[in-house]
Design an enzyme around this catalytic site. Structure first.
Site, short mmCIF file in Angstrom:
data_model
loop_
_atom_site.label_atom_id
_atom_site.label_comp_id
_atom_site.label_asym_id
_atom_site.label_seq_id
_atom_site.Cartn_x
_atom_site.Cartn_y
_atom_site.Cartn_z
N GLY A 105 27.84 66.87 23.60
CA GLY A 105 26.81 65.85 23.42
C GLY A 105 25.43 66.45 23.24
N GLU A 150 36.95 66.59 28.20
CA GLU A 150 35.94 66.68 29.25
C GLU A 150 36.56 66.41 30.63
OE1 GLU A 150 32.04 65.27 26.60
OE2 GLU A 150 33.15 63.81 27.80
N LYS A 167 19.74 57.21 31.71
CA LYS A 167 21.19 57.15 31.92
C LYS A 167 21.58 56.70 33.33
CE LYS A 167 22.10 58.89 27.82
NZ LYS A 167 20.76 59.30 27.35
#
Length: 226
Positions: A33, A107, A125
């Site tokens: 990411g 992941e 976030k």
């Protein structure tokens, strides 16, 4: 500070943590990411002391190799001391939604063999309850319609991610409209649906340490202490 500056700050903080706590010659787990990409770049001064890295996606593998960091197959590793990755959402208990980039299965596998999972994220976030970000679910292609019906029965609005195939050759269904008050329970329930490979809730194995980029600086939160 801009969002990019906050991401850069936590990426550097994570690299500093690795420099301090990862033994010389050890293997590092690296996520996928935009924030993880900044972390990879911040590893450049440390690459000589790393024994290598386990990548959670093909994109991450390519970035690590371009930087000159050897990429190691996870099957050759017993345990990882540290895994660093971002999140799409993270709650006060350090449970996360991940998989916006589609690498959730790999992941989750890397996280499962890591002693310390460090989440790096900007302040946007962190949420009180997970679910504002659509929950990714990786699905065997032939099961997309069946799994979509099951997800709708749980109260979500499933949408197939168009023109996207995971590194594992599967599809992603993004589930909108969930209010996830029991992330551990929902994670287990979703994984019981036939055709689901895994889902983007990282709750049974959440983060151990959150490095959160805020305008006041990088804040640290540890599991069980927030």
């Amino acid at each position: 500070m801009t969002q990019d500056e906050l991401k850069q700050a936590v990426a550097q903080a994570a690299a500093d943590h690795v420099a301090e706590h990862l033994p010389v010659g050890a293997i590092l787990g690296v996520g996928t990411g935009s924030t993880a990409n900044l972390f990879i770049a911040a590893l450049a001064p440390l690459k000589q002391r790393l024994g290598g890295a386990v990548a959670s996606s093909e994109a991450t593998r390519q970035r690590l190799e371009k930087l000159g960091i050897p990429v190691v197959d996870l099957n050759a590793v017993e345990r990882l001391a540290i895994y660093v990755d971002g999140a799409d959402e993270i709650d006060p208990g350090l449970c996360m939604i991940k998989g916006g980039g589609g690498a959730l299965t790999r992941e989750k596998i890397v996280a499962a063999v890591s002693d310390t999972f460090i989440c790096i994220a900007d302040a946007s976030k962190r949420v009180p309850v997970l679910g504002r970000f659509p929950l990714p679910v990786e699905v065997i292609p032939m099961a997309v319609r069946q799994v979509s019906r099951e997800l709708a029965a749980l109260g979500g609005t499933p949408k197939l991610r168009q023109d996207f195939i995971t590194d594992n050759g599967n599809c992603i269904i993004d589930v909108h409209g969930l209010h996830i008050s029991d992330p551990v329970g929902l994670e287990a329930r979703l994984n019981q649906i036939v055709g689901v490979v895994t889902n983007g809730l990282f709750a049974a194995r959440g983060a151990d340490l959150l490095l959160l980029g805020t305008p006041a600086g990088v804040q640290r939160f540890r599991r069980g202490a927030v």
